[in-house]
Design a protein around this motif. Structure first.
Motif, PDB file in Angstrom:
ATOM      1  N   ALA A  44       0.825  -1.202   0.000  1.00 56.04           N
ATOM      2  CA  ALA A  44       0.000   0.000   0.000  1.00 56.04           C
ATOM      3  C   ALA A  44       0.858   1.250   0.000  1.00 56.04           C
ATOM      4  O   ALA A  44       0.542   2.246  -0.674  1.00 56.04           O
ATOM      5  N   GLY A  45       1.959   1.218   0.745  1.00 54.93           N
ATOM      6  CA  GLY A  45       2.857   2.363   0.785  1.00 54.93           C
ATOM      7  C   GLY A  45       3.497   2.659  -0.550  1.00 54.93           C
ATOM      8  O   GLY A  45       3.809   3.818  -0.861  1.00 54.93           O
ATOM      9  N   VAL A  46       3.717   1.619  -1.353  1.00 50.19           N
ATOM     10  CA  VAL A  46       4.247   1.818  -2.698  1.00 50.19           C
ATOM     11  C   VAL A  46       3.194   2.443  -3.608  1.00 50.19           C
ATOM     12  O   VAL A  46       3.483   3.369  -4.379  1.00 50.19           O
ATOM     13  N   LEU A  47       1.970   1.941  -3.527  1.00 48.56           N
ATOM     14  CA  LEU A  47       0.938   2.279  -4.500  1.00 48.56           C
ATOM     15  C   LEU A  47       0.186   3.581  -4.209  1.00 48.56           C
ATOM     16  O   LEU A  47      -0.265   4.260  -5.150  1.00 48.56           O
ATOM     17  N   ARG A  48      -0.001   3.930  -2.966  1.00 49.06           N
ATOM     18  CA  ARG A  48      -0.871   5.063  -2.640  1.00 49.06           C
ATOM     19  C   ARG A  48      -0.406   6.394  -3.201  1.00 49.06           C
ATOM     20  O   ARG A  48      -1.216   7.140  -3.762  1.00 49.06           O
ATOM     21  N   PRO A  49       0.874   6.772  -3.071  1.00 44.97           N
ATOM     22  CA  PRO A  49       1.265   8.112  -3.548  1.00 44.97           C
ATOM     23  C   PRO A  49       1.006   8.317  -5.034  1.00 44.97           C
ATOM     24  O   PRO A  49       0.550   9.385  -5.438  1.00 44.97           O
ATOM     25  N   SER A  50       1.298   7.320  -5.846  1.00 46.41           N
ATOM     26  CA  SER A  50       1.185   7.491  -7.304  1.00 46.41           C
ATOM     27  C   SER A  50      -0.237   7.295  -7.811  1.00 46.41           C
ATOM     28  O   SER A  50      -0.679   8.002  -8.720  1.00 46.41           O
ATOM     29  N   THR A  51      -0.990   6.370  -7.228  1.00 43.66           N
ATOM     30  CA  THR A  51      -2.364   6.154  -7.688  1.00 43.66           C
ATOM     31  C   THR A  51      -3.343   7.151  -7.072  1.00 43.66           C
ATOM     32  O   THR A  51      -4.373   7.472  -7.670  1.00 43.66           O
ATOM     33  N   GLY A  52      -3.046   7.621  -5.883  1.00 45.80           N
ATOM     34  CA  GLY A  52      -3.977   8.496  -5.174  1.00 45.80           C
ATOM     35  C   GLY A  52      -5.119   7.746  -4.524  1.00 45.80           C
ATOM     36  O   GLY A  52      -6.017   8.370  -3.956  1.00 45.80           O
ATOM     37  N   TYR A  53      -5.079   6.409  -4.540  1.00 42.20           N
ATOM     38  CA  TYR A  53      -6.177   5.615  -3.980  1.00 42.20           C
ATOM     39  C   TYR A  53      -5.914   5.290  -2.511  1.00 42.20           C
ATOM     40  O   TYR A  53      -4.761   5.219  -2.068  1.00 42.20           O
ATOM     41  N   ARG A  54      -6.985   5.039  -1.756  1.00 44.47           N
ATOM     42  CA  ARG A  54      -6.861   4.700  -0.335  1.00 44.47           C
ATOM     43  C   ARG A  54      -6.232   3.325  -0.142  1.00 44.47           C
ATOM     44  O   ARG A  54      -5.428   3.125   0.758  1.00 44.47           O
ATOM     45  N   LYS A  83       5.603   4.548 -13.626  1.00 41.90           N
ATOM     46  CA  LYS A  83       5.261   5.750 -12.854  1.00 41.90           C
ATOM     47  C   LYS A  83       4.576   5.420 -11.537  1.00 41.90           C
ATOM     48  O   LYS A  83       4.380   6.310 -10.702  1.00 41.90           O
ATOM     49  N   VAL A  84       4.259   4.132 -11.307  1.00 45.07           N
ATOM     50  CA  VAL A  84       3.725   3.751 -10.004  1.00 45.07           C
ATOM     51  C   VAL A  84       4.738   4.012  -8.897  1.00 45.07           C
ATOM     52  O   VAL A  84       4.383   4.120  -7.724  1.00 45.07           O
ATOM     53  N   GLU A  85       6.019   4.141  -9.251  1.00 45.38           N
ATOM     54  CA  GLU A  85       7.064   4.382  -8.262  1.00 45.38           C
ATOM     55  C   GLU A  85       7.171   5.847  -7.850  1.00 45.38           C
ATOM     56  O   GLU A  85       7.912   6.175  -6.924  1.00 45.38           O
ATOM     57  N   ALA A  86       6.436   6.727  -8.532  1.00 41.32           N
ATOM     58  CA  ALA A  86       6.533   8.155  -8.232  1.00 41.32           C
ATOM     59  C   ALA A  86       5.964   8.465  -6.851  1.00 41.32           C
ATOM     60  O   ALA A  86       5.110   7.739  -6.325  1.00 41.32           O
ATOM     61  N   ASP A  87       6.430   9.549  -6.258  1.00 46.98           N
ATOM     62  CA  ASP A  87       5.928   9.924  -4.937  1.00 46.98           C
ATOM     63  C   ASP A  87       4.852  10.992  -5.007  1.00 46.98           C
ATOM     64  O   ASP A  87       4.511  11.620  -4.005  1.00 46.98           O
ATOM     65  N   SER A  88       4.284  11.226  -6.205  1.00 50.21           N
ATOM     66  CA  SER A  88       3.163  12.145  -6.371  1.00 50.21           C
ATOM     67  C   SER A  88       2.133  11.494  -7.283  1.00 50.21           C
ATOM     68  O   SER A  88       2.441  10.556  -8.029  1.00 50.21           O
ATOM     69  N   ARG A  89       0.907  12.008  -7.248  1.00 48.80           N
ATOM     70  CA  ARG A  89      -0.181  11.352  -7.980  1.00 48.80           C
ATOM     71  C   ARG A  89       0.058  11.398  -9.484  1.00 48.80           C
ATOM     72  O   ARG A  89       0.434  12.427 -10.038  1.00 48.80           O
TER      73      ARG A  89
END
Length: 535
Positions: free
Chosen positions: A83-93, A154-160
């Motif tokens: 979840a910590g990997v995916l949340r910043p880039s996807t913007g999902y909960r 881009k899933v690795e990005a730290d912004s949406r």
């Protein structure tokens, strides 16, 4: 900074080359004007043992949940990491939940899956769910790394970022070839902070590396606090190559590194180098010298001039104290005692020294690891020798190592002209050394650990390791430039079946990693041997 969250077997599945070539068609790729297709399963590094591509892709959306086994703290920790990997880039909960619904992303521990071993996994993707099954938590974690590589870089990005977030349909079933897939980091020549080491750990985890060998002591610096010999760190750790400020880890900081590595399923292997590479210790305590006179601190790069005094009882009191304290801080199985380049120690003294030191390591519950010169003495039962010789190493030296392997000594292969990440890529490389020659990306990948050392039984090979010495490596950017893109290739040699080994296929998969490294903010060398995406 990197966020602190973190060819298949032809008779059964067809070649991975065919999977890569046909991936878009098999997974429903559309013309360029249509929605983006999922990443083909065949682009994973390291190459999986088995791949079956086909079926509908799964899309991660705002409704996706990460579902873990009820009551499994290990599965929840891996779920939280994902979840910590995916949340910043996807913007999902992406809530992590233990409900029993069958949709979403599922992480399942099943001890009945004995064929997956301690690190294997099975990832199954359908239009409804992605399920990762493993017999042990490390397998779940490695499966998550494969899932990451199935998503857009881009899933690795730290912004949406904009989606869609598609996971190709099919199944990956994967187990490692070797149990030792290591990376070595020299923090003695130049000191690296806790955060810098953690950054490297995160990068290693993506490629299923499971050992972090920390070279903690050398002539230029002692990097770990030892309560019974405090000047080792405060004085012996006060400088580095070139005369900089140096540094050392407190016990709390070292334990933090060990815990962090464990959370990424890497085992820390600490190295206390001896009997040579010991000037920092000799400078800190005069009584460790045969003449009782402490030498000055050393900031150069020569090797082999220092030695502990083999005939003094205080030497073994010192080693006992250090090993005791380091072993208590390190929950892993191994302790590395160095043992190479002991040019100032006679062979007789070297043998005597190793006969006395190896039982001390065993006394504190650890298995001895040493550089392959250890095989010139009498390796302890169960010991592991790390071979760093070259293609041009003498036949006699290779035969000595092979003989030890036949007698039960395990081997970790780190041939310097293949795996040493501090070797220059070519004459124009701004960093690194060249005493082992130039090591381009293909050379670091294109060899087989199973038959590399003549006369050594394949059963003795425990795995591979990529060392990075730091004579002129000073920053995280330096580490990344020298490690990438070579490190993933060594990791693949350790993980993937020998049948997958194919440079022409590998270089295409490697090239696809560049966008991921860009998204992670990593520095890397754009080797002309690799067909990188246009920038």
């Amino acid at each position: 900074m990197v966020r602190k969250h973190p060819r298949s077997r032809a008779p059964l599945f067809g070649s991975l080359l065919l999977v890569v070539a046909a991936g878009a068609a098999a997974l429903g790729a559309a013309p360029a004007t249509a929605a983006p297709a999922a990443t083909p399963l065949g682009q994973i590094v390291p190459a999986p043992a088995k791949v079956v591509a086909g079926g509908s892709a799964y899309e991660i959306t705002a409704r996706t949940r990460i579902r873990v086994d009820d009551g499994s703290r290990d599965a929840r920790r891996v779920g939280d990491y994902l979840a910590g990997v995916l949340r910043p880039s996807t913007g999902y909960r992406l809530p992590v939940t233990d409900d029993a619904a069958r949709d979403g992303i599922r992480l399942e521990l099943d001890t009945k899956e004995k064929g997956l071993g301690g690190e294997g996994y099975r990832l199954t993707s359908t239009g409804r769910s992605v399920t990762i099954v493993a017999a042990a938590p490390a397998g779940l974690f490695h499966g998550v790394q494969t899932l990451r590589q199935q998503l857009p870089a881009k899933v690795e990005a730290d912004s949406r970022q904009s989606g869609p977030w598609l996971v190709a349909g099919g199944t990956v079933e994967d187990t490692p070839r070797y149990g030792w897939r290591g990376a070595h980091l020299d923090v003695a020549r130049h000191f690296f902070t806790v955060d810098q080491v953690k950054r490297y750990i995160d990068e290693l985890a993506l490629y299923k590396v499971n050992k972090l060998h920390l070279h903690l002591t050398d002539d230029q610096g002692w990097r770990l606090a030892v309560d019974s010999w405090p000047k080792l760190a405060t004085y012996g750790g006060s400088t580095q190559v070139g005369g900089g400020a140096g540094g050392y880890y407190t016990k709390a900081q070292y334990k933090d590194i060990v815990r962090y590595a464990s959370s990424r399923y890497l085992e820390v292997v600490p190295e206390i180098d001896m009997p040579s590479h010991t000037n920092a210790a000799l400078a800190s305590y005069a009584e460790l010298n045969c003449d009782g006179v402490a030498p000055p601190l050393y900031t150069g790069t020569d090797v082999g001039f220092s030695t502990l005094c083999v005939d003094k009882d205080i030497t073994y009191k010192f080693i006992d104290d250090v090993v005791r304290e380091v072993a208590a801080l390190t929950p892993g199985k191994y302790l590395h005692i160095g043992g190479d380049e002991a040019h100032s120690t006679s062979q007789e003294d070297y043998n005597t020294f190793m006969d006395k030191v190896q039982p001390i390591v065993a006394k504190y519950g650890k298995t001895v690891v040493g550089w392959h010169q250890l095989t010139g003495a009498a390796p302890a039962k169960g010991a592991v020798a790390q071979y760093w010789g070259l293609d041009g190493t003498s036949a006699a030296e290779k035969a000595q190592v092979a003989a030890a392997a036949k007698n039960g000594t395990g081997l970790v292969l780190s041939p310097a002209d293949r795996t040493y990440l501090d070797m220059k890529y070519n004459k124009d490389t701004p960093l690194g050394l060249s005493w082992a020659g130039y090591v381009e990306v293909r050379r670091s990948y294109d060899w087989d650990p199973g038959n590399y050392l003549p006369g050594a039984p394949s059963s003795a090979i425990r795995g591979v390791e990529a060392p990075l010495w730091s004579e002129n490596i000073r920053t995280s950017s330096d580490i990344e430039y020298m490690a990438f893109p070579r490190l993933p290739g060594v990791a693949e040699l350790g993980w993937s079946p020998a049948s997958t080994h194919d440079w022409d296929m590998y270089k295409v998969r490697l090239a696809a990693q560049a966008e991921r490294w860009d998204a992670l903010g990593m520095n890397y060398y754009r080797s002309p041997q690799v067909p990188w995406p246009a920038t």
